[in-house]
Structures are given as C-alpha cells and as structure tokens.
Design an enzyme around this catalytic site. Sequence first.
Site, PDB file in Angstrom:
ATOM      1  N   SER A 123       0.846  -1.191   0.000  1.00 39.01           N
ATOM      2  CA  SER A 123       0.000   0.000   0.000  1.00 39.01           C
ATOM      3  C   SER A 123       0.878   1.235   0.000  1.00 39.01           C
ATOM      4  O   SER A 123       1.819   1.330   0.782  1.00 39.01           O
ATOM      5  CB  SER A 123      -0.913   0.009   1.234  1.00 39.01           C
ATOM      6  OG  SER A 123      -1.735   1.148   1.253  1.00 39.01           O
ATOM      7  N   CYS A 124       0.582   2.190  -0.901  1.00 44.99           N
ATOM      8  CA  CYS A 124       1.325   3.451  -0.943  1.00 44.99           C
ATOM      9  C   CYS A 124       0.333   4.605  -0.826  1.00 44.99           C
ATOM     10  O   CYS A 124      -0.877   4.402  -0.934  1.00 44.99           O
ATOM     11  CB  CYS A 124       2.134   3.557  -2.240  1.00 44.99           C
ATOM     12  SG  CYS A 124       1.144   3.700  -3.739  1.00 44.99           S
ATOM     13  N   PRO A 125       0.806   5.843  -0.594  1.00 50.69           N
ATOM     14  CA  PRO A 125      -0.112   6.957  -0.348  1.00 50.69           C
ATOM     15  C   PRO A 125      -1.154   7.184  -1.440  1.00 50.69           C
ATOM     16  O   PRO A 125      -2.312   7.423  -1.140  1.00 50.69           O
ATOM     17  CB  PRO A 125       0.832   8.159  -0.208  1.00 50.69           C
ATOM     18  CG  PRO A 125       2.086   7.574   0.335  1.00 50.69           C
ATOM     19  CD  PRO A 125       2.206   6.219  -0.325  1.00 50.69           C
TER      20      PRO A 125
END
Length: 510
Positions: free
Chosen positions: A8-10
């Site tokens: 998960s990334c921003p």
Amino acid sequence: MNIVAVTSCPTGIAHTYMAAEALEQAARDAGHALSVETQGAAGAEPLDPAVIAAADAVIFAADVEVRDRERFAGKPTVTAPVKRAIQDAAGLVAEAVRAAEERSDTAPAPSGETAPLDTAPAPATKVTEGAGLGARLRQWLMTGVSYMIPFVAAGGILIALAFMLGGAEVAAKVNGGTFQGRTYEEITDLSALVEQAGYAGVLFKIGAIAFSMLVPILSGFIAYAMADRPGIAPGVVGGLLADAIGAGFLGGLVTGLAAGALVMAISRVKVPRALAGIMPVVVIPLVSCLVIGALVIIVIGQPIASAQQAMTDWLDGLKGANALLLGALLGLMMAFDMGGPVNKVAYTFGLAGLAAGNLTVMAAVMAAGMTPPIALALATVLRPKLFTPAERKAGEAAWLLGASFITEGAIPFAAADPLRVIPSLMAGSAVTGALSMQFAATSRAPHGGIWVIGLIGKPGLYVVALLAGIAVSAACVIAAKHVGRAVPAAASGAAAAEAPAPSERAATVA
C-alpha cells in the site's frame, strides 16, 4: 514457506502494484509461495482467511496504514516501506523466512496443526508497531493525504473544466459576486443551476463541493490513522471548522493530529463494563467533537488562519529569484524518490497552494513530476545500448506514464542504478520546476499531466519548461551511464536473462 503480503502506498497507484509484482517474483525465485493483497486506489480484494491462517509469515510493504491488520495477528511479521519492496524484494522475503524459522524454533505448533491466530485486539493506531515517532507521524500524515487526493483530483479537474467551458465568470455566476462590472446573485436553488449558469455551472458546483472536502477529509483520516474509526468524527468536524475559520490546509493537519491524540487518550481510560459498549458510539464522539471544536474556535483556529494567510501571501508575492529557487526545490523533491514521501511532501505543498488560490506552484510540481519518466524513455531511444532489455521495455511504458504525471514510471531505472539515475533526474526536474515558476505558468488541475494541457495557463511556455528539463535529465543519464556504467552493454542481455533485475520485475507492472 507460505507467505502473505500487503502492499500500500499513499496514492495507491504505481508503488502498490510494483511492490506486489516484485515480491511475487522474488518469492518464486526463492521457491516460496506468496499471496499479495494490494490495498490500492482500485480497492482491495482481501486475502482468503484460509490463506492467512496457513501463512508462515507476513510482509507489510506499506507507507500508509494496513487496513484490517488484525487479521494477521499472531503471525511473524516483517514491515518495510513500499519502496524497499520494489528495490529489495528478495531481502524482504528472506527476512520473512527468517522470522518464520525463529518463530518455529521458539514456539512450534503441534504436528499437523496450524498455529492459532492471536485473538488479542488490534492496536488503536493504524501504523507500524514499534516505529519511532518520526516514522509514525509520517505514516499518519500520508494516510490523510492518500484519502484526500481523490477528492482533490476530481474536484480540481471539474472546476478547471468549468472554467474552460464557461469562462472565468462561471465562479461569479454560481457563487455570486462581480465580474467585469456585472453583478451576479448566488444560486441557492440547485434546480435552477443549469438555467442560470449552464452546464459549466453544474461542473463548477460539483467540483467545488468535492474540492471543499480537502481539509475535512485530510483531518479525518489523519485522526483515523492514529485512533482508528473513533477518530474520524472529531477529525472531520475539526477539519470543517478549521476550513470555516480560514485555517485551511494547515488547520487540517493540526486538527487531525489533535483529534487522533485526544481519541487515543480517551480510549485508554478504564470505564465500568456497563459503559464500555457505548464508549465508541456515544461518549468518544461526543467528548472528542466538543473538545476539538472548542479548541479550534476558541484557541488555535485564528493563529493557524493567520499562518495560512501568511503562507498564501508569500506564495502570491514570489517573483524572480525567489520563484526560481522554490520551483527548483520542488523539482528536486519530486524527482528524489519518485512517488515516495519526499515527492508527496512537494505534491502536498502544491495542493496547499492550489487550495489557497495560487496556481503556479501546482503547475511547477506537475511539470517536475512528469519530467523523470519521459527523460528516461528518451534516453533509452537515444542510446539503447546503455540500458538492459528490461529497462528498454520499461522505457516504452514510461512515455505514457510520464505524460500522465505518474512519476513512478522512473522507478525501474532508479532501482537498478540509483547513484547515476536519481541525481540526473533531480537535475532535470529542478530545471523544469524553476522555469515553470519563472514563466508563471498556472494549473487549475491538480493531476492529469499533458492530458489537461487545456487547463494550463501559458501552455506554450509550460511545454518549453517541460522539454528543457527532459533534455537535461536525458543528457545527464546518458553521460552518467557512460562513466563506469553498472551493466556493460555487451553483457546486459545475458545478465538480464540469468538474473532478472528489480527493474525487470517492476517494468511488468509499469
């Protein structure tokens, strides 16, 4: 080994899926089975509970909170930034294997049985356990930004389209005010919106409502990252009040952190069992909303509003050398980690300027973010022998990724040769950002890249700034590759065939 992972990334766009691909490839190479749950912008398909129960270890490659992480409680866990999963997936898999072996050595499960999941409640915070204050603060803020970006992108582009279709007076037509000597009344009856302001007015109203959610969503989900669902209500309420009082983006950051801290403190208070059931639905929302609301209105709102206004005045007053320096700095940040935390800080600063009515900063940020992938794509065309087959393939995709303002398209190259590639990209992005600010190009759209060129002010000069940065980065990369390049051209094909580079795995997703 059976391993499960969550990435998960921003923004939930590129890093999330590149990390998943790299981990899967690394696990296959090491002879392990790995299942990944990508918690990206397109949503997440949860892992099968049976797969989780059978897992020997868990990998969390995430820069924001991992949703529903209590599903993995009791499992040996390895946690890392999502960028490390792209650059060193094999190392993360090896760490997970070691963690599983250590667990089996110290607490083996009975023969033929799977170790039961820990049934203890999940921690209140949504970030990595045991992380330092700086790391936790970054994850809290990035969580708020990740939930905010879809509102900003949708709202900003709709507003920009409304101005393009209806002219600059569309804002006065919808909200009321004077434009070029003509006075308009605010449209309060939305059923008359089409009649009085046309379809451009409809676009403007929808976009304005979506964009107005920037501060409350940012605040609410910072608090959520800190204190889980009980933090959302006081965070959103605090953000709405901060926006109403003029505290804007800075107010959203402060109220989110304050709401999260307050809810975490209240949650630790021991209460009789009879009251425990109503705490999360009545007591915590009531007390936290009251305290945060009073704090914003009476104590911190006005000072933060003054600081926000000072920042707006500073941005509006940037001229000459100051504008050049700011544009260059933002360009350096956009190219430094290509979608990572530093990149997101620069992008968030651009959003803050856009929300405050300064359109030049957003233009510089977007142009600087487009430069790295396109420059690398150009370099692979000009001097293909300097790049591996996998990098040349990634270059084909980088044209579209760069044009769409997806800076992550440069990651396959940076992962394979960071010391030569990253400084070269930073040089070009600094040139692009500085020229864009110097030309005073503007962008009403917070995203979209070259596809929203119709929403760019001074589009000709904007393209000149972009092309100049691309040329600088491409030239620097080619020159740096000539000086002791990491993979000799004659051997690149064989090397790539025998041992796939990180860039090859990432290029599949790109």
